[in-house]
Design a protein around this motif. Sequence first.
Motif, PDB file in Angstrom:
ATOM      1  N   TRP A  86       0.877  -1.297  -0.004  1.00  9.75           N
ATOM      2  CA  TRP A  86       0.073   0.030   0.014  1.00  9.75           C
ATOM      3  C   TRP A  86       0.831   1.320  -0.040  1.00  9.75           C
ATOM      4  CZ3 TRP A  86      -4.597  -0.223  -1.628  1.00  9.75           C
ATOM      5  CH2 TRP A  86      -5.358  -1.183  -1.599  1.00  9.75           C
ATOM      6  N   LEU A  87       1.990   1.241   0.644  1.00  9.05           N
ATOM      7  CA  LEU A  87       2.914   2.145   0.654  1.00  9.05           C
ATOM      8  C   LEU A  87       3.432   2.591  -0.876  1.00  9.05           C
ATOM      9  CD1 LEU A  87       4.486   4.539   1.877  1.00  9.05           C
ATOM     10  CD2 LEU A  87       6.369   2.523   2.539  1.00  9.05           C
ATOM     11  N   ALA A  88       3.798   1.375  -1.592  1.00 13.54           N
ATOM     12  CA  ALA A  88       4.339   1.495  -2.914  1.00 13.54           C
ATOM     13  C   ALA A  88       3.112   2.185  -3.871  1.00 13.54           C
ATOM     14  CB  ALA A  88       4.693   0.164  -3.340  1.00 13.54           C
ATOM     15  N   VAL A  89       1.631   1.800  -3.731  1.00 10.88           N
ATOM     16  CA  VAL A  89       0.709   2.235  -4.470  1.00 10.88           C
ATOM     17  C   VAL A  89       0.501   3.820  -3.982  1.00 10.88           C
ATOM     18  CG1 VAL A  89      -1.724   2.145  -4.575  1.00 10.88           C
ATOM     19  CG2 VAL A  89      -0.610  -0.010  -4.344  1.00 10.88           C
ATOM     20  N   SER A  90       0.740   4.115  -2.949  1.00 11.90           N
ATOM     21  CA  SER A  90       0.556   5.527  -2.441  1.00 11.90           C
ATOM     22  C   SER A  90       1.634   6.533  -3.098  1.00 11.90           C
ATOM     23  CB  SER A  90       0.490   5.585  -0.797  1.00 11.90           C
ATOM     24  OG  SER A  90      -0.600   4.741  -0.310  1.00 11.90           O
ATOM     25  N   VAL A  91       2.795   5.960  -3.124  1.00  7.63           N
ATOM     26  CA  VAL A  91       3.991   6.709  -3.779  1.00  7.63           C
ATOM     27  C   VAL A  91       3.678   6.914  -5.398  1.00  7.63           C
ATOM     28  CG1 VAL A  91       6.299   6.867  -4.183  1.00  7.63           C
ATOM     29  CG2 VAL A  91       5.500   6.150  -1.782  1.00  7.63           C
ATOM     30  N   TYR A  92       3.264   5.655  -6.010  1.00 12.83           N
ATOM     31  CA  TYR A  92       3.001   5.783  -7.411  1.00 12.83           C
ATOM     32  C   TYR A  92       1.738   6.810  -7.632  1.00 12.83           C
ATOM     33  CZ  TYR A  92       5.595   1.592  -8.932  1.00 12.83           C
ATOM     34  OH  TYR A  92       6.902   0.664  -9.039  1.00 12.83           O
ATOM     35  N   ALA A  93       0.627   6.786  -6.848  1.00 11.90           N
ATOM     36  CA  ALA A  93      -0.398   7.884  -6.980  1.00 11.90           C
ATOM     37  C   ALA A  93       0.258   9.298  -6.745  1.00 11.90           C
ATOM     38  CB  ALA A  93      -1.368   7.400  -5.677  1.00 11.90           C
ATOM     39  N   LEU A  94       0.953   9.331  -5.775  1.00 17.97           N
ATOM     40  CA  LEU A  94       1.625  10.644  -5.719  1.00 17.97           C
ATOM     41  C   LEU A  94       2.564  10.881  -6.720  1.00 17.97           C
ATOM     42  CD1 LEU A  94       1.743  12.896  -3.237  1.00 17.97           C
ATOM     43  CD2 LEU A  94       3.735  11.695  -2.341  1.00 17.97           C
ATOM     44  N   SER A  95       3.286  10.335  -7.311  1.00 18.42           N
ATOM     45  CA  SER A  95       4.072  10.631  -8.490  1.00 18.42           C
ATOM     46  C   SER A  95       3.190  10.871  -9.752  1.00 18.42           C
ATOM     47  CB  SER A  95       4.916   9.164  -9.153  1.00 18.42           C
ATOM     48  OG  SER A  95       4.256   8.329  -9.565  1.00 18.42           O
TER      49      SER A  95
ATOM     50  N   LEU B  66      -0.813   1.828 -11.724  1.00 20.79           N
ATOM     51  CA  LEU B  66      -1.976   1.860 -10.671  1.00 20.79           C
ATOM     52  C   LEU B  66      -3.561   1.241 -11.028  1.00 20.79           C
ATOM     53  CD1 LEU B  66      -2.015   5.753  -9.565  1.00 20.79           C
ATOM     54  CD2 LEU B  66      -1.317   3.640  -8.087  1.00 20.79           C
ATOM     55  N   LEU B  67      -3.669   1.126 -12.494  1.00 20.83           N
ATOM     56  CA  LEU B  67      -4.974   0.648 -12.859  1.00 20.83           C
ATOM     57  C   LEU B  67      -4.612  -0.958 -13.022  1.00 20.83           C
ATOM     58  CD1 LEU B  67      -6.104   2.721 -15.846  1.00 20.83           C
ATOM     59  CD2 LEU B  67      -7.272   2.548 -13.754  1.00 20.83           C
ATOM     60  N   MET B  68      -3.329  -1.304 -13.165  1.00 19.95           N
ATOM     61  CA  MET B  68      -3.150  -2.698 -13.228  1.00 19.95           C
ATOM     62  C   MET B  68      -2.999  -3.357 -11.830  1.00 19.95           C
ATOM     63  SD  MET B  68       0.157  -4.223 -15.492  1.00 19.95           S
ATOM     64  CE  MET B  68       0.434  -6.106 -15.106  1.00 19.95           C
ATOM     65  N   LEU B  69      -2.490  -2.791 -10.953  1.00 16.15           N
ATOM     66  CA  LEU B  69      -2.329  -3.045  -9.490  1.00 16.15           C
ATOM     67  C   LEU B  69      -3.949  -3.168  -8.831  1.00 16.15           C
ATOM     68  CD1 LEU B  69       0.595  -1.235  -8.017  1.00 16.15           C
ATOM     69  CD2 LEU B  69       0.334  -3.724  -8.555  1.00 16.15           C
ATOM     70  N   GLY B  70      -4.670  -1.974  -9.092  1.00 14.93           N
ATOM     71  CA  GLY B  70      -6.049  -2.256  -8.972  1.00 14.93           C
ATOM     72  C   GLY B  70      -6.886  -3.413  -9.412  1.00 14.93           C
ATOM     73  N   ASN B  71      -6.594  -3.765 -10.904  1.00 18.58           N
ATOM     74  CA  ASN B  71      -7.262  -4.762 -11.346  1.00 18.58           C
ATOM     75  C   ASN B  71      -6.870  -6.220 -10.688  1.00 18.58           C
ATOM     76  OD1 ASN B  71      -8.282  -6.480 -13.798  1.00 18.58           O
ATOM     77  ND2 ASN B  71      -6.255  -7.247 -13.639  1.00 18.58           N
ATOM     78  N   GLY B  72      -5.277  -6.139 -10.138  1.00 24.67           N
ATOM     79  CA  GLY B  72      -5.107  -7.416  -9.171  1.00 24.67           C
ATOM     80  C   GLY B  72      -5.846  -7.391  -7.918  1.00 24.67           C
ATOM     81  N   LEU B  73      -6.026  -6.455  -7.263  1.00 24.93           N
ATOM     82  CA  LEU B  73      -6.749  -6.278  -6.260  1.00 24.93           C
ATOM     83  C   LEU B  73      -8.199  -6.698  -6.222  1.00 24.93           C
ATOM     84  CD1 LEU B  73      -5.479  -2.841  -4.568  1.00 24.93           C
ATOM     85  CD2 LEU B  73      -4.865  -5.334  -3.820  1.00 24.93           C
TER      86      LEU B  73
ATOM     87  N   GLY C 254      -5.896  -3.811 -26.830  1.00 24.33           N
ATOM     88  CA  GLY C 254      -6.392  -4.892 -26.983  1.00 24.33           C
ATOM     89  C   GLY C 254      -5.904  -5.912 -26.136  1.00 24.33           C
ATOM     90  N   ILE C 255      -4.384  -6.044 -25.899  1.00 24.11           N
ATOM     91  CA  ILE C 255      -4.003  -7.032 -25.002  1.00 24.11           C
ATOM     92  C   ILE C 255      -4.454  -6.914 -23.628  1.00 24.11           C
ATOM     93  CG2 ILE C 255      -1.848  -7.704 -23.719  1.00 24.11           C
ATOM     94  CD1 ILE C 255      -0.298  -7.024 -26.207  1.00 24.11           C
ATOM     95  N   ILE C 256      -4.727  -5.601 -23.222  1.00 28.07           N
ATOM     96  CA  ILE C 256      -5.316  -5.501 -21.914  1.00 28.07           C
ATOM     97  C   ILE C 256      -6.838  -6.184 -21.631  1.00 28.07           C
ATOM     98  CG2 ILE C 256      -6.026  -3.884 -20.126  1.00 28.07           C
ATOM     99  CD1 ILE C 256      -3.833  -2.089 -21.099  1.00 28.07           C
ATOM    100  N   ILE C 257      -7.546  -5.911 -22.758  1.00 22.08           N
ATOM    101  CA  ILE C 257      -8.798  -6.388 -22.744  1.00 22.08           C
ATOM    102  C   ILE C 257      -8.960  -7.854 -22.937  1.00 22.08           C
ATOM    103  CG2 ILE C 257     -11.042  -6.279 -23.965  1.00 22.08           C
ATOM    104  CD1 ILE C 257     -10.469  -3.331 -24.859  1.00 22.08           C
ATOM    105  N   LEU C 258      -8.097  -8.359 -23.730  1.00 19.39           N
ATOM    106  CA  LEU C 258      -8.249  -9.676 -24.083  1.00 19.39           C
ATOM    107  C   LEU C 258      -7.647 -10.777 -23.006  1.00 19.39           C
ATOM    108  CD1 LEU C 258      -7.308  -9.626 -27.879  1.00 19.39           C
ATOM    109  CD2 LEU C 258      -9.627 -10.040 -26.862  1.00 19.39           C
ATOM    110  N   PHE C 259      -6.500 -10.360 -22.790  1.00 17.93           N
ATOM    111  CA  PHE C 259      -5.723 -11.061 -21.514  1.00 17.93           C
ATOM    112  C   PHE C 259      -6.407 -10.825 -20.442  1.00 17.93           C
ATOM    113  CE2 PHE C 259      -2.743 -11.670 -24.757  1.00 17.93           C
ATOM    114  CZ  PHE C 259      -1.901 -12.805 -24.545  1.00 17.93           C
ATOM    115  N   TRP C 260      -6.461  -9.772 -19.819  1.00 17.77           N
ATOM    116  CA  TRP C 260      -7.159  -9.711 -18.436  1.00 17.77           C
ATOM    117  C   TRP C 260      -8.718 -10.156 -18.672  1.00 17.77           C
ATOM    118  CZ3 TRP C 260      -3.899  -9.926 -14.953  1.00 17.77           C
ATOM    119  CH2 TRP C 260      -2.629  -9.307 -15.155  1.00 17.77           C
TER     120      TRP C 260
END
Length: 266
Positions: free
Chosen positions: A12-21, A107-114, A247-253
Amino acid sequence: PEMSSPGLLLFWLAVSVYALSFIFYLVSLVFKKERAGVFAFYLIGSAFVIQTIYIAQRWIVSGHPPVVGRFENSLWGTWFVVLIALILFFRRKGLRSIGAVISPFVLLMLGNGLVGGDLAIEPLSPPFKSGWLWVHVIFAWLAYGSYTVSAGLAAVYLFKRGESTAKIVLEDLIVKFIALGFISHIVMVGSGAVWAYGLWGRYWGWDPLETWSLISWLIYGLILHLRLTIGWKGKRIAWLAILSLVGIIILFWGIGFVSKLHTGLL
């Protein structure tokens, strides 16, 4: 439980710092504040270090690389994306602005994982205790990371107005990262086929993920063909790099949500 472990606090610290960046990148772009952009770059680097520590901690506890389930794949996939981007940033400081694309994507990719994954640490099942796992997964994420950085460069290219030497450099890098991803994609598919033969007695099964992986590879091959033999360039190549990644994002995920036919790693 995993949700309350100290290790997850690192995540969550990493996510917060990515968001801050991302916020500082927006400040830099909207208000033309160069220092904000520089600070945003260092924030991405800091978030990457924190994420690396969390991955190492999770790896030690589980006894295997983070390749089980959607959450771990998102975790390691974003790590590769940021690693490739940081290498590019250090080699070409003038391109650090693509962090404005990389940060929200991560952030979107990590959110998808969560949302779609189980955060619990699980042991690696026996069928996946193979050396081919390393080759297959590493080159899969190397391809994905290269395609993502290529799309980020394409977004910056489209954002720039007029013609300039910088745009020529961007266009050249877009094609080079697509080529790197394309070659990595070949190794990923080939190693997966060999691994599949050891698991199921067949090299190829035409399951949804295998099929769309092949289609994605052919699409990127078509982009290289259009560039190298027909001479497509400029906005055409930039848009193709972006749309192919979408396309990769839609199809794979998307397949990962509805199908477990391939392995269970997704």
